[in-house]
Motif scaffolding. Structure first.
Motif, PDB file in Angstrom:
ATOM      1  N   LEU A 154       0.762  -1.049   0.066  1.00  0.00           N
ATOM      2  CA  LEU A 154      -0.030   0.087   0.088  1.00  0.00           C
ATOM      3  C   LEU A 154       0.874   1.204   0.132  1.00  0.00           C
ATOM      4  CD1 LEU A 154      -3.016  -0.940   2.581  1.00  0.00           C
ATOM      5  CD2 LEU A 154      -2.672  -0.997  -0.112  1.00  0.00           C
ATOM      6  N   ASP A 155       1.955   1.329   0.200  1.00  0.00           N
ATOM      7  CA  ASP A 155       2.836   2.566   0.441  1.00  0.00           C
ATOM      8  C   ASP A 155       3.789   2.496  -0.615  1.00  0.00           C
ATOM      9  OD1 ASP A 155       2.281   2.994   2.976  1.00  0.00           O
ATOM     10  OD2 ASP A 155       3.445   1.470   3.978  1.00  0.00           O
ATOM     11  N   LYS A 156       3.754   1.507  -1.624  1.00  0.00           N
ATOM     12  CA  LYS A 156       4.661   1.536  -2.746  1.00  0.00           C
ATOM     13  C   LYS A 156       4.076   1.464  -4.141  1.00  0.00           C
ATOM     14  CE  LYS A 156       8.844   0.145  -0.211  1.00  0.00           C
ATOM     15  NZ  LYS A 156       9.982  -0.883   0.167  1.00  0.00           N
ATOM     16  N   SER A 157       2.914   1.069  -4.223  1.00  0.00           N
ATOM     17  CA  SER A 157       2.277   0.744  -5.252  1.00  0.00           C
ATOM     18  C   SER A 157       2.162   2.051  -6.381  1.00  0.00           C
ATOM     19  CB  SER A 157       0.481   0.264  -4.935  1.00  0.00           C
ATOM     20  OG  SER A 157       0.778  -0.937  -4.195  1.00  0.00           O
ATOM     21  N   GLU A 158       2.516   1.778  -7.487  1.00  0.00           N
ATOM     22  CA  GLU A 158       2.498   2.906  -8.616  1.00  0.00           C
ATOM     23  C   GLU A 158       1.296   2.767  -9.276  1.00  0.00           C
ATOM     24  OE1 GLU A 158       6.032   2.476 -10.931  1.00  0.00           O
ATOM     25  OE2 GLU A 158       7.411   2.510  -9.291  1.00  0.00           O
ATOM     26  N   LYS A 159       0.347   1.774  -9.444  1.00  0.00           N
ATOM     27  CA  LYS A 159      -0.765   1.983 -10.103  1.00  0.00           C
ATOM     28  C   LYS A 159      -1.648   1.432  -9.429  1.00  0.00           C
ATOM     29  CE  LYS A 159       1.605   1.123 -14.736  1.00  0.00           C
ATOM     30  NZ  LYS A 159       1.616   0.508 -15.771  1.00  0.00           N
ATOM     31  N   PRO A 160      -2.117   2.015  -8.274  1.00  0.00           N
ATOM     32  CA  PRO A 160      -3.226   1.798  -7.384  1.00  0.00           C
ATOM     33  C   PRO A 160      -4.531   1.470  -7.945  1.00  0.00           C
ATOM     34  CG  PRO A 160      -2.597   4.006  -6.829  1.00  0.00           C
ATOM     35  CD  PRO A 160      -1.737   3.323  -8.066  1.00  0.00           C
ATOM     36  N   PHE A 161      -5.323   0.459  -7.670  1.00  0.00           N
ATOM     37  CA  PHE A 161      -6.649   0.473  -8.031  1.00  0.00           C
ATOM     38  C   PHE A 161      -7.280  -0.299  -6.938  1.00  0.00           C
ATOM     39  CE2 PHE A 161     -10.400  -1.338 -10.269  1.00  0.00           C
ATOM     40  CZ  PHE A 161     -10.854  -0.244 -11.032  1.00  0.00           C
ATOM     41  N   TYR A 162      -8.425   0.429  -6.242  1.00  0.00           N
ATOM     42  CA  TYR A 162      -9.143   0.097  -4.999  1.00  0.00           C
ATOM     43  C   TYR A 162     -10.391  -0.408  -5.607  1.00  0.00           C
ATOM     44  CZ  TYR A 162     -10.561   0.393  -0.160  1.00  0.00           C
ATOM     45  OH  TYR A 162     -10.979   0.054   1.216  1.00  0.00           O
ATOM     46  N   SER A 163     -10.345  -1.909  -5.675  1.00  0.00           N
ATOM     47  CA  SER A 163     -11.795  -2.698  -6.020  1.00  0.00           C
ATOM     48  C   SER A 163     -12.629  -3.155  -4.813  1.00  0.00           C
ATOM     49  CB  SER A 163     -11.496  -3.739  -6.936  1.00  0.00           C
ATOM     50  OG  SER A 163     -12.618  -4.290  -7.420  1.00  0.00           O
ATOM     51  N   LEU A 164     -13.722  -2.705  -4.571  1.00  0.00           N
ATOM     52  CA  LEU A 164     -14.520  -3.279  -3.522  1.00  0.00           C
ATOM     53  C   LEU A 164     -15.582  -3.716  -3.647  1.00  0.00           C
ATOM     54  CD1 LEU A 164     -13.896  -3.282  -0.292  1.00  0.00           C
ATOM     55  CD2 LEU A 164     -15.020  -1.019  -0.237  1.00  0.00           C
ATOM     56  N   MET A 165     -16.173  -4.722  -2.858  1.00  0.00           N
ATOM     57  CA  MET A 165     -17.670  -5.273  -2.922  1.00  0.00           C
ATOM     58  C   MET A 165     -17.998  -4.961  -1.556  1.00  0.00           C
ATOM     59  SD  MET A 165     -20.113  -7.051  -3.872  1.00  0.00           S
ATOM     60  CE  MET A 165     -21.889  -7.619  -2.813  1.00  0.00           C
ATOM     61  N   MET A 166     -19.313  -4.623  -1.341  1.00  0.00           N
ATOM     62  CA  MET A 166     -19.999  -4.312  -0.067  1.00  0.00           C
ATOM     63  C   MET A 166     -19.678  -5.598   0.895  1.00  0.00           C
ATOM     64  SD  MET A 166     -23.842  -2.676  -0.556  1.00  0.00           S
ATOM     65  CE  MET A 166     -23.767  -1.105  -1.459  1.00  0.00           C
ATOM     66  N   PHE A 167     -19.175  -5.340   1.988  1.00  0.00           N
ATOM     67  CA  PHE A 167     -18.750  -6.494   2.960  1.00  0.00           C
ATOM     68  C   PHE A 167     -20.149  -7.188   3.374  1.00  0.00           C
ATOM     69  CE2 PHE A 167     -17.676  -4.025   7.247  1.00  0.00           C
ATOM     70  CZ  PHE A 167     -18.526  -3.356   6.889  1.00  0.00           C
ATOM     71  N   PRO A 168     -20.203  -8.321   3.736  1.00  0.00           N
ATOM     72  CA  PRO A 168     -21.302  -9.066   4.244  1.00  0.00           C
ATOM     73  C   PRO A 168     -21.682  -8.864   5.785  1.00  0.00           C
ATOM     74  CG  PRO A 168     -19.756 -10.511   3.996  1.00  0.00           C
ATOM     75  CD  PRO A 168     -19.046  -9.231   3.646  1.00  0.00           C
ATOM     76  N   TYR A 169     -22.913  -8.939   6.160  1.00  0.00           N
ATOM     77  CA  TYR A 169     -23.135  -9.198   7.519  1.00  0.00           C
ATOM     78  C   TYR A 169     -23.620 -10.485   7.611  1.00  0.00           C
ATOM     79  CZ  TYR A 169     -27.797  -8.208   5.452  1.00  0.00           C
ATOM     80  OH  TYR A 169     -29.184  -8.172   4.794  1.00  0.00           O
ATOM     81  N   PRO A 170     -22.792 -10.991   8.617  1.00  0.00           N
ATOM     82  CA  PRO A 170     -22.945 -12.694   8.926  1.00  0.00           C
ATOM     83  C   PRO A 170     -24.108 -12.873   9.942  1.00  0.00           C
ATOM     84  CG  PRO A 170     -21.149 -11.800  10.241  1.00  0.00           C
ATOM     85  CD  PRO A 170     -21.711 -10.629   9.215  1.00  0.00           C
ATOM     86  N   SER A 171     -25.226 -13.007   9.322  1.00  0.00           N
ATOM     87  CA  SER A 171     -26.518 -13.020   9.992  1.00  0.00           C
ATOM     88  C   SER A 171     -26.960 -14.336  10.213  1.00  0.00           C
ATOM     89  CB  SER A 171     -27.584 -11.921   9.687  1.00  0.00           C
ATOM     90  OG  SER A 171     -27.997 -12.301   8.404  1.00  0.00           O
ATOM     91  N   ALA A 172     -26.384 -15.434   9.458  1.00  0.00           N
ATOM     92  CA  ALA A 172     -26.565 -16.868   9.448  1.00  0.00           C
ATOM     93  C   ALA A 172     -25.200 -17.597   9.571  1.00  0.00           C
ATOM     94  CB  ALA A 172     -27.547 -17.296   8.356  1.00  0.00           C
ATOM     95  N   GLU A 173     -25.497 -18.889   9.153  1.00  0.00           N
ATOM     96  CA  GLU A 173     -24.262 -19.753   9.439  1.00  0.00           C
ATOM     97  C   GLU A 173     -23.142 -19.661   8.178  1.00  0.00           C
ATOM     98  OE1 GLU A 173     -23.126 -21.018  11.985  1.00  0.00           O
ATOM     99  OE2 GLU A 173     -24.946 -20.849  13.173  1.00  0.00           O
ATOM    100  N   GLY A 174     -23.693 -19.105   7.195  1.00  0.00           N
ATOM    101  CA  GLY A 174     -22.859 -19.023   5.947  1.00  0.00           C
ATOM    102  C   GLY A 174     -23.625 -18.531   4.821  1.00  0.00           C
TER     103      GLY A 174
END
Length: 823
Positions: free
Chosen positions: A28-48
């Motif tokens: 994260l400190d040295k990357s020259e071509k950063p690309f932040y790709s993200l999916m909404m994190f889940p809420y674990p309201s069940a067993e899986g």
């Protein structure tokens, strides 16, 4: 003999190696071509997770892998949104403590993410229920408190009797709790709020340029709900209206049952009826009040003056008027508002036409003006009494003013301006902007959440917990069940409640409410970048390099919840000087939803599909590809278990082809098809058209399978394009081909323009505008219209439609169409 395809033999091997090698953990400190790709994190309201959940995360991962192959340093983290009512309700359901449940569900969720092959940075996971994370949720609260954005007041709030806690307005869907669907009630409680309304204009304006799915922008625009209108005084009552042009038609005033001035308006004779009405209205949900077609109300006994007509008009209390909109008082214009019209009909109140519709309408084949319909005189009467079943006189559109004194003859648009000018000039009111958006209610009377970091002292009042004392840890208490009294279960824990005041050291008590879990999720994408730093929330260099998030993918159901709150918090952080941008996500795309065998997945229907079993049977790559092949990623598809075998057969054929003997050089035909596929698949991937990208790869495999020996270069390019979908299979084949460096570190193939040029073109032949044949000719001939005309006339299909007819002219659009005109 070629080795057979057994995915379970290779997938675990590569998952382990990728994690050990930290293949997907950028510096994260040295990357020259950063690309932040993200999916909404889940809420674990069940067993899986079921396959519906897996669908969204797989699609996001496929896009991330594609961007990595384009040479970018992709950061794709994962975590769990474990705090909140979803997790607590699940713990209550299975009669376990949420702290214990979270440890088990955390393990299984992460195992599922691992086995499906998602390329997460496993060194930077976070879970919102860990003190190391919610320390920063509490820190964020304190920043908003210091800025005056967090405040506490007694207010009428949404109360879910089932979840036994308050809900923000955004968590009430058509009058019901968005979590459990119970009808929401109203309660007066002391609560903490955030002043999101201070940011309403910015939140609205930025929707004009942010690159988000349009349906999300529409939902937020509607929820923010900007209304530009005029505040007008009807004696002691202030009315907000967007239709000042209709004020001469206001024949009564209606007040919300919750209006604070109502008690002063009611005469002694009407007190009993009004009190009973207020009590009855309090038992109705907001949805019932909005949808109730049978209008109800009670006369208060008081009249006010219409400031423009000078007439004394009655004040009624009516539950179709909501306190949360405008001022809680409306000027009722029955001739030009459907709800007012229905009310006036029922209670025999005057209906006065003041807007004439100038648009022509058709009646019995004859054009006539709108006001001439149904026996209304061409010069509208000032006051009408009409039958209760007659709805033809309501006109809600724009038009020309009539019965409006000096403003007669003006258009609605002109009249609004001139009437508003008059109002301001004569101190009758002022222009005003109203928003539907309400301040964010963040207090929750539950256990499973971050304690709000405030201490109450009789001497010093509300005192913020010093930042050095964060986190205020959530204690383990046996009886975590919600009380339903408006008081959190934490209030029963004296060791938690009783503390010393940070200011005077005298006896004090902690706030026992916890904060809304949507506060946790409005921060998490910032924290992923600093999970290794315990002394600060932001790192200036990393924030500048990696933020805003480049691509965010998630569900449309969070349009006015998480997505709106995240935008708000980001704007606040910018105003506080922590960051230099005010929109959290450069691009947001909403994924679709999948159904199972034609029906929405639900436990009650028994059609929830466990991905763990599918991965064991078919392999993760087969499941990944099938999920993406069902339909457009932004729309979803229908999961049919019988169809998954087709994808497995495809991967088996790829497995065999890659192990065959390769040709030294690619043929010209091979290169032409390859370059077209590279272009098509690349464009599809960039636009999340994963299903059509897979279709192109399948067609290409069919072509290659018929070629005998295929060049090594073509096979390698094909495997790289397949890699985002089938990362384990392609990694194994890459190694089997003798390649040492991971396929995930290769470069997406580039197409050459020269191979995209077509030798032949197709030209449509029309007769009188209808296509009768198509010509396939060499591209060099396509520029000569005379040659095309001659070839077209020689077509038996065309001759059939020209037989016995004189050709008036031939029109040729080069390389597209030739049209013979005979008429």
């Amino acid at each position: 003999m070629a080795k057979r395809y057994f995915p379970n033999e290779v997938e675990g091997k590569w998952q382990k190696r990728w994690k050990e090698d930290k293949l997907f953990s950028p510096d994260l400190d040295k990357s020259e071509k950063p690309f932040y790709s993200l999916m909404m994190f889940p809420y674990p309201s069940a067993e899986g997770m079921h396959v519906g959940n897996m669908y969204a995360f797989t699609g996001s991962d496929i896009y991330s892998r594609f961007k990595r192959l384009q040479g970018l340093d992709v950061f794709e983290p994962i975590g769990l949104d474990g705090f909140g009512i979803h997790g607590e309700n699940y713990a209550l359901k299975i009669n376990e403590h949420p702290m214990e449940v979270s440890r088990r569900t955390e393990k299984h969720f992460y195992e599922q993410f691992m086995t499906v092959g998602n390329a997460y940075d496993w060194n930077r996971t976070l879970n919102t229920y860990e003190p190391e994370y919610y320390k920063w949720t509490q820190w964020a609260f304190l920043q908003l408190y210091k800025k005056g954005i967090a405040y506490r007041k007694k207010a009428e709030v949404n109360w879910c009797p089932s979840c036994k806690t308050v809900l923000a307005d955004e968590q009430v869907i058509t009058g019901a709790c968005e979590r459990c669907s119970s009808q929401v009630e109203k309660k007066d409680l002391e609560q903490w709020f955030f002043k999101i309304t201070d940011y309403a204009e910015r939140l609205l304006k930025n929707l004009e340029w942010i690159d988000w799915s349009e349906k999300i922008k529409v939902a937020q625009r509607n929820w923010i709900g900007k209304s530009e209108g005029t505040l007008i005084a009807f004696d002691s009552l202030d009315v907000f209206t967007t239709r000042a042009d209709t004020i001469f038609g206001a024949t009564f005033v209606a007040v919300s049952p919750e209006h604070p001035l109502l008690s002063k308006l009611v005469t002694d004779e009407q007190k009993g009826d009004v009190s009973a009405y207020i009590e009855a209205a309090g038992k109705k949900s907001e949805l019932e009040r909005k949808e109730n077609k049978e209008k109800t109300g009670v006369f208060t006994g008081t009249n006010v003056k219409n400031p423009f007509t000078g007439e004394s008009i009655p004040v009624w209390v009516a539950d179709y008027v909501l306190m949360g909109y405008g001022t809680g008082v409306i000027m009722a214009v029955p001739a030009h508002d459907e709800r007012d019209f229905e009310f006036a009909k029922k209670f025999d109140l005057p209906i006065k036409t003041v807007i004439e519709n100038t648009s022509p309408v058709i009646a019995n084949g004859v054009k006539q003006s709108q006001n001439n319909k149904e026996g209304i005189a061409s010069s509208p009467s000032t006051t009408l009494r009409i039958s209760r079943n007659d709805k033809t006189n309501v006109y809600t559109g724009e038009g020309i003013l009539v019965n409006s004194g000096e403003f007669d003859g003006l258009s609605s648009t002109e009249a609004r301006e001139k009437i508003s000018d008059y109002i301001e000039k004569h101190n009758l009111g002022k222009r005003q902007v109203h928003f539907h958006l309400r301040d964010w209610l963040i207090s929750r009377q539950r256990y499973w959440g971050p304690p709000i970091p405030i201490i109450y002292c009789d001497k010093c009042g509300a005192v913020p917990v010093p930042e050095s004392d964060l986190p205020v840890k959530l204690p383990f208490i046996e009886n975590f069940r919600p009380t339903g009294t408006g008081i959190s279960p934490l209030a029963s824990e004296p060791d938690f409640v009783n503390v010393k005041c940070p200011k005077c050291a005298g006896p004090a008590k902690r706030e026992t409410d916890v904060s809304d879990n949507f506060l946790d999720s409005s921060l998490y994408f910032f924290r992923y970048l600093t999970t290794d730093l315990n002394d600060r929330f932001f790192d200036e260099k990393r924030a500048k390099n990696w933020l805003p998030v480049d691509m965010y993918i998630g569900g449309a159901e969070h349009s006015v919840l998480h997505l709106l709150y995240s935008r708000f918090i980001t704007m606040v952080f910018r105003d506080l000087g922590f960051i230099d941008f005010e929109e959290p996500f450069k691009k947001f795309r909403a994924h679709g939803l999948i159904i199972a065998e034609g029906a929405k997945m639900s436990k009650s229907k028994g059609n929830v599909i466990n991905p763990d079993n599918l991965i064991k049977e078919w392999g993760a790559d087969t499941l990944r590809m099938y999920l993406m092949f069902m339909g457009p990623f932004t729309e979803g598809g229908d999961f049919r278990a019988a169809s998954i075998s087709g994808v497995y057969r495809f991967l088996s054929r790829v497995w065999e082809l890659a192990q065959n003997e390769h040709a030294d050089e690619a043929t010209e035909g091979e290169l032409k098809i390859l370059n077209k596929v590279i272009k098509k698949v690349g464009e599809d991937m960039e636009n999340l058209r994963f299903n059509t990208a897979i279709a192109s790869l399948m067609e290409f495999l069919n072509f290659l399978s018929k070629q005998g020996r295929v060049s090594r270069g073509t096979i390698k390019a094909f495997l790289v394009m397949l890699t985002p979908f089938a990362p384990h299979t392609t990694e194994e084949l890459w190694e089997m081909m003798g390649e040492n460096r991971s396929i995930h570190l290769q470069t997406w193939p580039k197409y050459e323009e020269k191979y995209l040029e077509e030798e032949e073109v197709t030209i449509a032949v029309q007769v009188n505008g209808k296509v009768r044949d198509q010509l396939v000719i060499h591209k060099d001939m396509a520029s000569d219209g005379k040659v095309i005309e001659k070839i077209a006339l020689g077509s038996p299909k065309v001759q059939k439609f020209l037989d016995g007819k004189e050709i008036k002219k031939a029109v040729y659009v080069p390389v597209k169409i030739i049209n013979f005109v005979t008429e």
